[in-house]
Design an enzyme around this catalytic site. Sequence first.
Site, PDB file in Angstrom:
ATOM      1  CE  LYS A   1      -3.448   0.326   2.458  1.00  0.00           C
ATOM      2  NZ  LYS A   1      -4.220   1.170   1.684  1.00  0.00           N
TER       3      LYS A   1
ATOM      4  CD  GLU B   1      -3.607   3.973   2.958  1.00  0.00           C
ATOM      5  OE1 GLU B   1      -4.657   4.372   2.207  1.00  0.00           O
ATOM      6  OE2 GLU B   1      -2.544   3.539   2.699  1.00  0.00           O
TER       7      GLU B   1
ATOM      8  CE  LYS C   1      -5.378  -1.124  -7.701  1.00  0.00           C
ATOM      9  NZ  LYS C   1      -5.920  -0.493  -6.751  1.00  0.00           N
TER      10      LYS C   1
HETATM   11  C1  5RP Z   1      -3.010   4.949  -0.468  1.00  0.00           C
HETATM   12  C2  5RP Z   1      -2.983   3.430  -0.789  1.00  0.00           C
HETATM   13  C3  5RP Z   1      -4.269   3.065  -1.661  1.00  0.00           C
HETATM   14  O1  5RP Z   1      -5.335   2.147  -0.841  1.00  0.00           O
HETATM   15  C4  5RP Z   1      -3.899   2.267  -2.615  1.00  0.00           C
HETATM   16  O2  5RP Z   1      -2.659   3.268  -3.401  1.00  0.00           O
HETATM   17  C5  5RP Z   1      -4.809   1.941  -3.774  1.00  0.00           C
HETATM   18  O3  5RP Z   1      -5.527   3.115  -4.342  1.00  0.00           O
HETATM   19  P1  5RP Z   1      -6.317   3.058  -5.546  1.00  0.00           P
HETATM   20  O4  5RP Z   1      -7.732   2.756  -4.986  1.00  0.00           O
HETATM   21  O5  5RP Z   1      -6.732   4.649  -5.948  1.00  0.00           O
HETATM   22  O6  5RP Z   1      -5.951   2.222  -6.603  1.00  0.00           O
HETATM   23  O7  5RP Z   1      -2.581   2.775  -0.382  1.00  0.00           O
HETATM   24  O8  5RP Z   1      -1.842   4.938   0.108  1.00  0.00           O
END
Ligand code: 5RP
Length: 228
Positions: free
Chosen positions: A97, A106, A124
């Site tokens: 993340k 987070e 993902k």
């Molecule tokens: C932010 C994060 C997000 O949860 C991760 O980057 C996923 O983002 P997205 O939903 O825009 O693909 O870790 O720091």
Amino acid sequence: MNQNELKALVGKEAVKHVQDGMTLGIGTGSTVRYMIDALGQRVAKEGLKIVGVATSDRSAQQAESLGIQIKQLDDVDHLDLTIDGADEIDSNFQGIKGGGAAHLWEKIVAINSRKNMWIVDESKMVEHLGKFPLPLEVIPFGSTHVLQKLDKMGLHPAFRLTPDGHHVLTDSKNYIIDLHLGRIDHPQQLAQTLNGIVGIVEHGLFLNIVNTVIVGHQDGPEVLHARD
Ligand code: 5RP
């Protein structure tokens, strides 16, 4: 469905797991934006009463604009569930993340939450972590030396910069270094190494944290249970 539609699908699916009276950790990112929209709709239509703890200023602002009550993490005694996005999830439910530069808050919210749910579109889900650059939040003071150390270790670091060449700043006013690793064979070992480097506040490896993953597929959302 395109990627945004898959993100909206899992965002909507996730809020079905939110119950009246919950204290909810609210993640960050484009997938979570859809989740916050769907949560706002439940609050408006059903009078759902929840308290949210946001993992970024932008998520807090969006949630408050939709009538969702937001408190600081230090002002709640526990979190029932946190819903967040992810950049990569491997076959062992380990994750990367921090693509949105929010992984420090987070992770603090996640480890203080009884349950963690990640919502992702199917792109993902990966076999091995590491194709997505691994984000590190670093203290600006001495950060060039941290970068050089990581470079000497063969970890292919690069500062994350804005299009006009300034450092991307986190909500804690720190910098981000991304490690362009290609493949991470030993995530636990790498996490330990990074934990030992002074100046790195937190890395984006989220190991043994998630309980439930909702994956958006063309034929609908899939709910996977990682651990309890
Ligand atoms: C932010 C994060 C997000 O949860 C991760 O980057 C996923 O983002 P997205 O939903 O825009 O693909 O870790 O720091």
